[in-house]
Design an enzyme around this catalytic site. Structure first.
Site, PDB file in Angstrom:
ATOM      1  N   TYR A  12       3.968   6.032  14.876  1.00 50.63           N
ATOM      2  CA  TYR A  12       2.661   5.368  14.729  1.00 50.63           C
ATOM      3  C   TYR A  12       1.506   6.319  15.095  1.00 50.63           C
ATOM      4  O   TYR A  12       0.517   6.417  14.368  1.00 50.63           O
ATOM      5  CB  TYR A  12       2.655   4.126  15.620  1.00 50.63           C
ATOM      6  CG  TYR A  12       1.437   3.251  15.526  1.00 50.63           C
ATOM      7  CD1 TYR A  12       1.232   2.412  14.431  1.00 50.63           C
ATOM      8  CD2 TYR A  12       0.491   3.225  16.553  1.00 50.63           C
ATOM      9  CE1 TYR A  12       0.112   1.581  14.360  1.00 50.63           C
ATOM     10  CE2 TYR A  12      -0.625   2.400  16.491  1.00 50.63           C
ATOM     11  CZ  TYR A  12      -0.807   1.582  15.394  1.00 50.63           C
ATOM     12  OH  TYR A  12      -1.913   0.762  15.339  1.00 50.63           O
ATOM     13  N   VAL A  54       0.811  -1.223   0.000  1.00 50.91           N
ATOM     14  CA  VAL A  54       0.000   0.000   0.000  1.00 50.91           C
ATOM     15  C   VAL A  54       0.849   1.280   0.000  1.00 50.91           C
ATOM     16  O   VAL A  54       0.367   2.343  -0.386  1.00 50.91           O
ATOM     17  CB  VAL A  54      -1.030   0.057   1.164  1.00 50.91           C
ATOM     18  CG1 VAL A  54      -2.065  -1.054   1.034  1.00 50.91           C
ATOM     19  CG2 VAL A  54      -0.354   0.036   2.520  1.00 50.91           C
ATOM     20  N   LYS A 112      -1.540   7.636  12.725  1.00 53.40           N
ATOM     21  CA  LYS A 112      -2.944   7.355  13.035  1.00 53.40           C
ATOM     22  C   LYS A 112      -3.734   8.654  13.258  1.00 53.40           C
ATOM     23  O   LYS A 112      -4.937   8.710  12.964  1.00 53.40           O
ATOM     24  CB  LYS A 112      -3.040   6.430  14.248  1.00 53.40           C
ATOM     25  CG  LYS A 112      -2.462   5.032  13.984  1.00 53.40           C
ATOM     26  CD  LYS A 112      -3.214   4.314  12.875  1.00 53.40           C
ATOM     27  CE  LYS A 112      -2.755   2.882  12.661  1.00 53.40           C
ATOM     28  NZ  LYS A 112      -3.534   2.185  11.631  1.00 53.40           N
ATOM     29  N   SER A 145      -6.375   4.437  15.392  1.00 49.47           N
ATOM     30  CA  SER A 145      -6.021   3.796  16.674  1.00 49.47           C
ATOM     31  C   SER A 145      -6.281   4.808  17.785  1.00 49.47           C
ATOM     32  O   SER A 145      -6.206   6.027  17.546  1.00 49.47           O
ATOM     33  CB  SER A 145      -4.545   3.437  16.684  1.00 49.47           C
ATOM     34  OG  SER A 145      -4.123   3.146  17.998  1.00 49.47           O
ATOM     35  N   ALA A 155       1.494   9.563  15.057  1.00 49.00           N
ATOM     36  CA  ALA A 155       1.388  10.611  14.020  1.00 49.00           C
ATOM     37  C   ALA A 155       0.656  10.064  12.803  1.00 49.00           C
ATOM     38  O   ALA A 155      -0.206  10.734  12.228  1.00 49.00           O
ATOM     39  CB  ALA A 155       2.775  11.116  13.631  1.00 49.00           C
TER      40      ALA A 155
HETATM   41  P1  NDP Z   1      -1.230  -7.399  11.984  1.00 50.45           P
HETATM   42  O1  NDP Z   1       0.213  -7.077  12.138  1.00 50.45           O
HETATM   43  O2  NDP Z   1      -1.794  -8.641  12.606  1.00 50.45           O
HETATM   44  O3  NDP Z   1      -1.627  -7.406  10.424  1.00 50.45           O
HETATM   45  C1  NDP Z   1      -1.275  -6.306   9.622  1.00 50.45           C
HETATM   46  C2  NDP Z   1      -1.659  -6.613   8.193  1.00 50.45           C
HETATM   47  O4  NDP Z   1      -1.270  -5.492   7.384  1.00 50.45           O
HETATM   48  C3  NDP Z   1      -0.946  -7.829   7.631  1.00 50.45           C
HETATM   49  O5  NDP Z   1      -1.819  -8.553   6.797  1.00 50.45           O
HETATM   50  C4  NDP Z   1       0.184  -7.207   6.807  1.00 50.45           C
HETATM   51  O6  NDP Z   1       0.624  -7.992   5.727  1.00 50.45           O
HETATM   52  C5  NDP Z   1      -0.511  -5.970   6.278  1.00 50.45           C
HETATM   53  N1  NDP Z   1       0.447  -4.969   5.807  1.00 50.45           N
HETATM   54  C6  NDP Z   1       1.442  -4.376   6.519  1.00 50.45           C
HETATM   55  N2  NDP Z   1       2.105  -3.519   5.722  1.00 50.45           N
HETATM   56  C7  NDP Z   1       1.520  -3.582   4.496  1.00 50.45           C
HETATM   57  C8  NDP Z   1       1.754  -2.941   3.252  1.00 50.45           C
HETATM   58  N3  NDP Z   1       2.739  -2.043   3.097  1.00 50.45           N
HETATM   59  N4  NDP Z   1       0.954  -3.245   2.196  1.00 50.45           N
HETATM   60  C9  NDP Z   1      -0.053  -4.149   2.319  1.00 50.45           C
HETATM   61  N5  NDP Z   1      -0.314  -4.796   3.473  1.00 50.45           N
HETATM   62  C10 NDP Z   1       0.470  -4.517   4.536  1.00 50.45           C
HETATM   63  O7  NDP Z   1      -1.996  -6.098  12.515  1.00 50.45           O
HETATM   64  P2  NDP Z   1      -3.439  -5.891  13.170  1.00 50.45           P
HETATM   65  O8  NDP Z   1      -4.423  -6.789  12.564  1.00 50.45           O
HETATM   66  O9  NDP Z   1      -3.270  -5.859  14.629  1.00 50.45           O
HETATM   67  O10 NDP Z   1      -3.712  -4.389  12.720  1.00 50.45           O
HETATM   68  C11 NDP Z   1      -4.572  -4.036  11.650  1.00 50.45           C
HETATM   69  C12 NDP Z   1      -4.794  -2.537  11.696  1.00 50.45           C
HETATM   70  O11 NDP Z   1      -5.365  -2.184  12.961  1.00 50.45           O
HETATM   71  C13 NDP Z   1      -3.509  -1.711  11.580  1.00 50.45           C
HETATM   72  O12 NDP Z   1      -3.748  -0.555  10.832  1.00 50.45           O
HETATM   73  C14 NDP Z   1      -3.198  -1.370  13.016  1.00 50.45           C
HETATM   74  O13 NDP Z   1      -2.420  -0.220  13.110  1.00 50.45           O
HETATM   75  C15 NDP Z   1      -4.587  -1.173  13.566  1.00 50.45           C
HETATM   76  N6  NDP Z   1      -4.675  -1.277  15.011  1.00 50.45           N
HETATM   77  C16 NDP Z   1      -4.358  -2.434  15.677  1.00 50.45           C
HETATM   78  C17 NDP Z   1      -4.456  -2.494  17.065  1.00 50.45           C
HETATM   79  C18 NDP Z   1      -4.135  -3.726  17.846  1.00 50.45           C
HETATM   80  O14 NDP Z   1      -4.171  -3.654  19.093  1.00 50.45           O
HETATM   81  N7  NDP Z   1      -3.846  -4.846  17.231  1.00 50.45           N
HETATM   82  C19 NDP Z   1      -4.892  -1.321  17.828  1.00 50.45           C
HETATM   83  C20 NDP Z   1      -5.200  -0.182  17.039  1.00 50.45           C
HETATM   84  C21 NDP Z   1      -5.105  -0.175  15.679  1.00 50.45           C
HETATM   85  P3  NDP Z   1       1.980  -8.897   5.787  1.00 50.45           P
HETATM   86  O15 NDP Z   1       1.505 -10.235   6.245  1.00 50.45           O
HETATM   87  O16 NDP Z   1       2.492  -8.872   4.417  1.00 50.45           O
HETATM   88  O17 NDP Z   1       2.900  -8.214   6.779  1.00 50.45           O
END
Ligand code: NDP
Length: 244
Positions: free
Chosen positions: A152, A61, A156, A139, A154
């Protein structure tokens, strides 16, 4: 004809649960992934078991051309994108004193610029359709800040500003744009923490537990669906009362 939803970074964690929940509710799904692996195949299988289509589109992305390419693939296959969930995100936590310029840039490029890159390529299709839902995963730290997460937080907080501005730009076209701000959710992102630390965090949350991916997916389903027609430009926390 089924509604269609694109969820970025949907092979695991919150993104996967959102994809499964929307699939359960009859949406044809497009999951964006960065890395091809078994988790991707398993997610696709689980989505198709719900009787809907699942298109998997590769792309980082943070790379605008990748986003242009995978949005085109989805439009060619489905003809439309009704719902976009900007979920892909990373952390590179450390105190500012120790943070390298690349740690700051990588997190901004994926979380914030990534949200721009995907939305920019999807928005013209929603404008033509005069309808659409965009849900950006922010977040609570984008609202409240967190030591060790200047990059992070910044990114969000940036997503929140982006959400509100875009909501104002596209409201007249019937497109609703909102941000979801999860608190502490059990996923690979939070697995890195020790059990004792997770227990401490749970104790500090008014609802006394860490959130599940389903807690977040339920709100996304609501914002994407027909029951939500008068909510736009909002940031809604799913955090057990962590931030009030
Ligand atoms: P995970 O680390 O479990 O999953 C993140 C996902 O994003 C993976 O599928 C990863 O793919 C993908 N990803 C990362 N970078 C890219 C990229 N450049 N292009 C395409 N895909 C990418 O994270 P979570 O499920 O915990 O988090 C999901 C969202 O929720 C995020 O935006 C996170 O900031 C937000 N969030 C999470 C919280 C939490 O407590 N878990 C709290 C608040 C917000 P790959 O397998 O290739 O790395």
């Amino acid at each position: 004809m089924n509604k269609t939803a694109l969820i970025t970074g949907a092979t695991r964690g919150i993104g996967k649960q959102i994809a499964l929940t929307l699939a359960q509710n009859g949406y044809d799904i497009a999951i964006n992934y960065r890395t091809e692996n078994d988790a991707l195949k398993e997610t696709k299988k689980q989505i198709e078991e719900k009787g809907v289509k699942c298109l998997t589109v590769q792309g980082d992305v943070s790379n605008f051309e990748d986003c242009e390419k995978f949005v085109k693939e989805i439009i060619e296959e489905y003809g439309k994108i009704d719902v976009l969930v900007n979920n892909a995100g990373i952390t590179k936590d450390t105190l500012l004193m120790r943070m390298k310029k690349e740690d700051f840039e990588d997190v901004i490029d994926t979380n914030l610029v990534g949200t721009f890159n995907v939305t920019k390529n999807v928005i013209s299709h929603m404008m033509k359709a005069r309808s659409g839902r965009i849900i950006n995963i922010s977040s609570v730290v984008g609202v409240a800040g967190n030591a060790g997460q200047t990059n992070y937080s910044a990114s969000k907080a940036g997503i929140i500003g982006f959400t509100k501005s875009l909501a104002k730009e596209v409201a007249s076209r019937g497109i609703l744009v909102n941000a979801v701000a999860p608190g502490f959710i059990e996923t690979g992102m939070t697995d890195v923490l020790k059990e004792e630390i997770k227990e401490e965090i749970a104790k500090s949350i008014p609802l006394k537990r860490i959130g599940t991916t389903q807690d977040v997916a339920n709100l996304v389903k609501f914002l994407a669906g027909e029951d939500s027609t008068y909510i736009t430009g909002q940031v809604i926390n799913v955090d057990g009362g962590m931030i009030m």
